[in-house]
Motif scaffolding. Structure first.
Motif, PDB file in Angstrom:
ATOM      1  N   ILE A  58       1.960  -2.903  -4.275  1.00  0.00           N
ATOM      2  CA  ILE A  58       1.751  -2.312  -5.599  1.00  0.00           C
ATOM      3  C   ILE A  58       0.876  -3.222  -6.453  1.00  0.00           C
ATOM      4  O   ILE A  58      -0.081  -2.774  -7.097  1.00  0.00           O
ATOM      5  CB  ILE A  58       3.104  -2.052  -6.292  1.00  0.00           C
ATOM      6  CG1 ILE A  58       3.822  -0.884  -5.624  1.00  0.00           C
ATOM      7  CG2 ILE A  58       2.897  -1.762  -7.779  1.00  0.00           C
ATOM      8  CD1 ILE A  58       3.097   0.439  -5.724  1.00  0.00           C
ATOM      9  N   VAL A  59       1.193  -4.512  -6.466  1.00  0.00           N
ATOM     10  CA  VAL A  59       0.388  -5.448  -7.265  1.00  0.00           C
ATOM     11  C   VAL A  59      -1.034  -5.536  -6.714  1.00  0.00           C
ATOM     12  O   VAL A  59      -2.015  -5.544  -7.470  1.00  0.00           O
ATOM     13  CB  VAL A  59       1.047  -6.837  -7.303  1.00  0.00           C
ATOM     14  CG1 VAL A  59       0.131  -7.857  -7.984  1.00  0.00           C
ATOM     15  CG2 VAL A  59       2.387  -6.765  -8.031  1.00  0.00           C
ATOM     16  N   THR A  60      -1.170  -5.562  -5.403  1.00  0.00           N
ATOM     17  CA  THR A  60      -2.497  -5.699  -4.792  1.00  0.00           C
ATOM     18  C   THR A  60      -3.341  -4.444  -4.959  1.00  0.00           C
ATOM     19  O   THR A  60      -4.499  -4.512  -5.382  1.00  0.00           O
ATOM     20  CB  THR A  60      -2.355  -6.018  -3.291  1.00  0.00           C
ATOM     21  OG1 THR A  60      -1.589  -7.204  -3.127  1.00  0.00           O
ATOM     22  CG2 THR A  60      -3.730  -6.202  -2.650  1.00  0.00           C
ATOM     23  N   GLY A  61      -2.760  -3.300  -4.608  1.00  0.00           N
ATOM     24  CA  GLY A  61      -3.536  -2.065  -4.608  1.00  0.00           C
ATOM     25  C   GLY A  61      -3.488  -1.301  -5.903  1.00  0.00           C
ATOM     26  O   GLY A  61      -4.513  -1.032  -6.531  1.00  0.00           O
ATOM     27  N   PHE A  62      -2.271  -0.955  -6.318  1.00  0.00           N
ATOM     28  CA  PHE A  62      -2.113  -0.061  -7.455  1.00  0.00           C
ATOM     29  C   PHE A  62      -2.449  -0.722  -8.781  1.00  0.00           C
ATOM     30  O   PHE A  62      -2.764  -0.025  -9.753  1.00  0.00           O
ATOM     31  CB  PHE A  62      -0.677   0.472  -7.471  1.00  0.00           C
ATOM     32  CG  PHE A  62      -0.594   1.959  -7.614  1.00  0.00           C
ATOM     33  CD1 PHE A  62      -1.695   2.769  -7.393  1.00  0.00           C
ATOM     34  CD2 PHE A  62       0.600   2.568  -7.951  1.00  0.00           C
ATOM     35  CE1 PHE A  62      -1.618   4.141  -7.516  1.00  0.00           C
ATOM     36  CE2 PHE A  62       0.694   3.944  -8.078  1.00  0.00           C
ATOM     37  CZ  PHE A  62      -0.417   4.725  -7.860  1.00  0.00           C
ATOM     38  N   THR A  95      -9.413   4.892  -3.094  1.00  0.00           N
ATOM     39  CA  THR A  95      -8.777   5.334  -1.853  1.00  0.00           C
ATOM     40  C   THR A  95      -7.952   4.208  -1.237  1.00  0.00           C
ATOM     41  O   THR A  95      -6.829   4.429  -0.760  1.00  0.00           O
ATOM     42  CB  THR A  95      -9.835   5.820  -0.856  1.00  0.00           C
ATOM     43  OG1 THR A  95     -10.573   6.910  -1.430  1.00  0.00           O
ATOM     44  CG2 THR A  95      -9.198   6.279   0.440  1.00  0.00           C
ATOM     45  N   ILE A  96      -8.501   3.003  -1.231  1.00  0.00           N
ATOM     46  CA  ILE A  96      -7.745   1.849  -0.719  1.00  0.00           C
ATOM     47  C   ILE A  96      -6.471   1.645  -1.527  1.00  0.00           C
ATOM     48  O   ILE A  96      -5.388   1.427  -0.971  1.00  0.00           O
ATOM     49  CB  ILE A  96      -8.624   0.580  -0.754  1.00  0.00           C
ATOM     50  CG1 ILE A  96      -9.784   0.704   0.238  1.00  0.00           C
ATOM     51  CG2 ILE A  96      -7.781  -0.659  -0.439  1.00  0.00           C
ATOM     52  CD1 ILE A  96     -10.794  -0.414   0.130  1.00  0.00           C
ATOM     53  N   ALA A  97      -6.586   1.722  -2.861  1.00  0.00           N
ATOM     54  CA  ALA A  97      -5.410   1.573  -3.718  1.00  0.00           C
ATOM     55  C   ALA A  97      -4.377   2.647  -3.414  1.00  0.00           C
ATOM     56  O   ALA A  97      -3.165   2.379  -3.374  1.00  0.00           O
ATOM     57  CB  ALA A  97      -5.819   1.626  -5.184  1.00  0.00           C
ATOM     58  N   MET A  98      -4.834   3.876  -3.170  1.00  0.00           N
ATOM     59  CA  MET A  98      -3.921   4.976  -2.874  1.00  0.00           C
ATOM     60  C   MET A  98      -3.196   4.750  -1.554  1.00  0.00           C
ATOM     61  O   MET A  98      -1.982   4.967  -1.445  1.00  0.00           O
ATOM     62  CB  MET A  98      -4.729   6.275  -2.810  1.00  0.00           C
ATOM     63  CG  MET A  98      -3.898   7.533  -2.595  1.00  0.00           C
ATOM     64  SD  MET A  98      -3.004   8.032  -4.089  1.00  0.00           S
ATOM     65  CE  MET A  98      -1.334   7.594  -3.671  1.00  0.00           C
ATOM     66  N   ILE A  99      -3.924   4.306  -0.545  1.00  0.00           N
ATOM     67  CA  ILE A  99      -3.311   4.045   0.766  1.00  0.00           C
ATOM     68  C   ILE A  99      -2.247   2.956   0.657  1.00  0.00           C
ATOM     69  O   ILE A  99      -1.130   3.089   1.196  1.00  0.00           O
ATOM     70  CB  ILE A  99      -4.384   3.655   1.791  1.00  0.00           C
ATOM     71  CG1 ILE A  99      -5.294   4.855   2.084  1.00  0.00           C
ATOM     72  CG2 ILE A  99      -3.744   3.153   3.090  1.00  0.00           C
ATOM     73  CD1 ILE A  99      -6.493   4.521   2.943  1.00  0.00           C
ATOM     74  N   LEU A 100      -2.562   1.880  -0.040  1.00  0.00           N
ATOM     75  CA  LEU A 100      -1.590   0.792  -0.199  1.00  0.00           C
ATOM     76  C   LEU A 100      -0.359   1.262  -0.972  1.00  0.00           C
ATOM     77  O   LEU A 100       0.774   0.870  -0.662  1.00  0.00           O
ATOM     78  CB  LEU A 100      -2.242  -0.393  -0.904  1.00  0.00           C
ATOM     79  CG  LEU A 100      -3.381  -1.081  -0.144  1.00  0.00           C
ATOM     80  CD1 LEU A 100      -3.914  -2.270  -0.937  1.00  0.00           C
ATOM     81  CD2 LEU A 100      -2.929  -1.535   1.240  1.00  0.00           C
ATOM     82  N   ALA A 101      -0.578   2.101  -1.985  1.00  0.00           N
ATOM     83  CA  ALA A 101       0.556   2.617  -2.752  1.00  0.00           C
ATOM     84  C   ALA A 101       1.454   3.487  -1.887  1.00  0.00           C
ATOM     85  O   ALA A 101       2.692   3.407  -1.970  1.00  0.00           O
ATOM     86  CB  ALA A 101       0.054   3.405  -3.961  1.00  0.00           C
ATOM     87  N   ILE A 102       0.859   4.321  -1.039  1.00  0.00           N
ATOM     88  CA  ILE A 102       1.647   5.186  -0.161  1.00  0.00           C
ATOM     89  C   ILE A 102       2.450   4.345   0.832  1.00  0.00           C
ATOM     90  O   ILE A 102       3.640   4.606   1.074  1.00  0.00           O
ATOM     91  CB  ILE A 102       0.735   6.187   0.570  1.00  0.00           C
ATOM     92  CG1 ILE A 102       0.160   7.200  -0.437  1.00  0.00           C
ATOM     93  CG2 ILE A 102       1.494   6.905   1.677  1.00  0.00           C
ATOM     94  CD1 ILE A 102      -0.854   8.139   0.170  1.00  0.00           C
ATOM     95  N   VAL A 103       1.823   3.338   1.425  1.00  0.00           N
ATOM     96  CA  VAL A 103       2.543   2.466   2.366  1.00  0.00           C
ATOM     97  C   VAL A 103       3.706   1.773   1.651  1.00  0.00           C
ATOM     98  O   VAL A 103       4.810   1.639   2.218  1.00  0.00           O
ATOM     99  CB  VAL A 103       1.584   1.433   2.988  1.00  0.00           C
ATOM    100  CG1 VAL A 103       2.357   0.435   3.849  1.00  0.00           C
ATOM    101  CG2 VAL A 103       0.519   2.124   3.823  1.00  0.00           C
ATOM    102  N   SER A 104       3.482   1.350   0.420  1.00  0.00           N
ATOM    103  CA  SER A 104       4.561   0.700  -0.332  1.00  0.00           C
ATOM    104  C   SER A 104       5.720   1.653  -0.584  1.00  0.00           C
ATOM    105  O   SER A 104       6.886   1.247  -0.560  1.00  0.00           O
ATOM    106  CB  SER A 104       4.023   0.145  -1.654  1.00  0.00           C
ATOM    107  OG  SER A 104       3.833   1.176  -2.608  1.00  0.00           O
ATOM    108  N   MET A 105       5.406   2.919  -0.829  1.00  0.00           N
ATOM    109  CA  MET A 105       6.466   3.911  -1.027  1.00  0.00           C
ATOM    110  C   MET A 105       7.236   4.166   0.269  1.00  0.00           C
ATOM    111  O   MET A 105       8.468   4.295   0.255  1.00  0.00           O
ATOM    112  CB  MET A 105       5.860   5.214  -1.549  1.00  0.00           C
ATOM    113  CG  MET A 105       5.185   5.110  -2.907  1.00  0.00           C
ATOM    114  SD  MET A 105       6.346   4.792  -4.237  1.00  0.00           S
ATOM    115  CE  MET A 105       7.221   6.348  -4.303  1.00  0.00           C
ATOM    116  N   VAL A 106       6.524   4.232   1.378  1.00  0.00           N
ATOM    117  CA  VAL A 106       7.187   4.417   2.670  1.00  0.00           C
ATOM    118  C   VAL A 106       8.147   3.265   2.941  1.00  0.00           C
ATOM    119  O   VAL A 106       9.272   3.470   3.437  1.00  0.00           O
ATOM    120  CB  VAL A 106       6.140   4.543   3.796  1.00  0.00           C
ATOM    121  CG1 VAL A 106       6.816   4.534   5.165  1.00  0.00           C
ATOM    122  CG2 VAL A 106       5.318   5.809   3.624  1.00  0.00           C
TER     123      VAL A 106
END
Length: 289
Positions: A58-62, A95-106
């Motif tokens: 979250i801190v890195t991507g979002f 898009t990179i931020a979105m992917i990282l956010a989704i992985v963090s949610m998973v």
């Protein structure tokens, strides 16, 4: 006088940009130090180490990458790049931020399910998931309307203010959710009694929260200054290989304020064309989200 003022503004922008990059990078480092020094590190086994991916990503991507995506159009050395290139960079970062956010949610849901912990019961989870949903919609509409060449100019012009506002609003919402999340994690990990004694971990993570707030403030300041917007592309006429400008016109510097009295006749004759293209320029090249 105008040149000195523009150079001063340029220097201020560089100082703010450097500060934002430094604070954002330190925030990412702090999140890694937190999970490796005070928690169980990183892993993907359904345990606490898997949950730790959540704050780091979250801190890195979002937060960090999304913040850079917001101001990428305002970097002066990119103003001579084509609109399409900048749109691709802007969309790629988001898009990179979105992917990282989704992985963090998973990681969070997987951890909760493995430990039989209820999902989506806290205000942090409500706001965080809402931010992810709206961010995905923002990204999809950005691709459909502003990146792909199918949307008409009047639609882009109409949606641009909404696109800009929603991008900044989502960024602020993400920062708010991140602050609630790190506080919630400290309360769960340390319990309120220990937290109230200000142990080293609590102080360290509180400093991480302050860094996130400072980073957000710097990004919002740069994104909200109208004189740092990307100028209309027509101000950057590219010289021909033989040294002449297209159509016999001189290339025009964006660091000037447009007050020079010595204008070519061709420049005056193109005024009507510039006005006709104004809305398209506004809609196509000054997106911040």
């Amino acid at each position: 006088m105008s040149g000195a003022r523009n150079m001063e503004d340029y220097g201020l922008f560089l100082a703010l940009l450097g500060s934002a990059l430094l604070v954002g990078f330190v925030s990412v480092v702090f999140s890694l130090v937190w999970v490796f020094s005070y928690r169980e590190g990183l892993g993907w086994d359904g345990g606490s180490a898997e949950f730790n991916w959540h704050p780091v990503l979250i801190v890195t991507g979002f937060v960090f990458i999304q913040g850079i995506a917001i101001i990428v159009y305002r970097l002066p050395w990119t103003w001579k790049c084509s609109k399409l290139l900048m749109k691709l960079i802007h969309a790629g970062l988001n898009t990179i931020a979105m992917i990282l956010a989704i992985v963090s949610m998973v990681a969070v849901f997987d951890f909760h399910n493995a430990r039989s912990i209820p999902n989506m019961y806290s205000l942090h989870s409500w706001i965080g998931l809402t931010a992810v949903i709206f961010y995905s919609l923002q990204l999809f509409l950005g691709f459909a309307v502003f990146l792909l060449p199918f949307a008409p100019a009047h639609l882009r012009a109409a949606l641009m203010p909404i696109h800009v506002y929603s991008g900044l609003f989502i960024f602020v919402t993400v920062i708010a959710a991140a602050l609630m999340g790190i506080t919630e994690k400290l309360l769960f990990a340390l319990n309120s009694t220990v937290y109230s004694t200000s142990p080293p971990e609590a102080i360290f993570v509180n400093c991480l929260g302050l860094l996130i707030v400072i980073f957000g403030a710097l990004i919002l300041w740069m994104a909200s200054r109208p004189h740092w917007k990307r100028p209309p592309e027509e101000n950057y006429k590219v010289h021909r290989p033989n040294g002449g400008a297209p159509g016999g016109m001189e290339a025009e510097s964006t660091m000037t304020d447009g007050s020079n009295a010595d204008r070519s006749d061709v420049g005056f004759n193109s005024e009507a064309a510039r006005k006709r293209n104004f809305k398209l320029d506004e809609a196509g090249q000054r997106s911040t989200m």
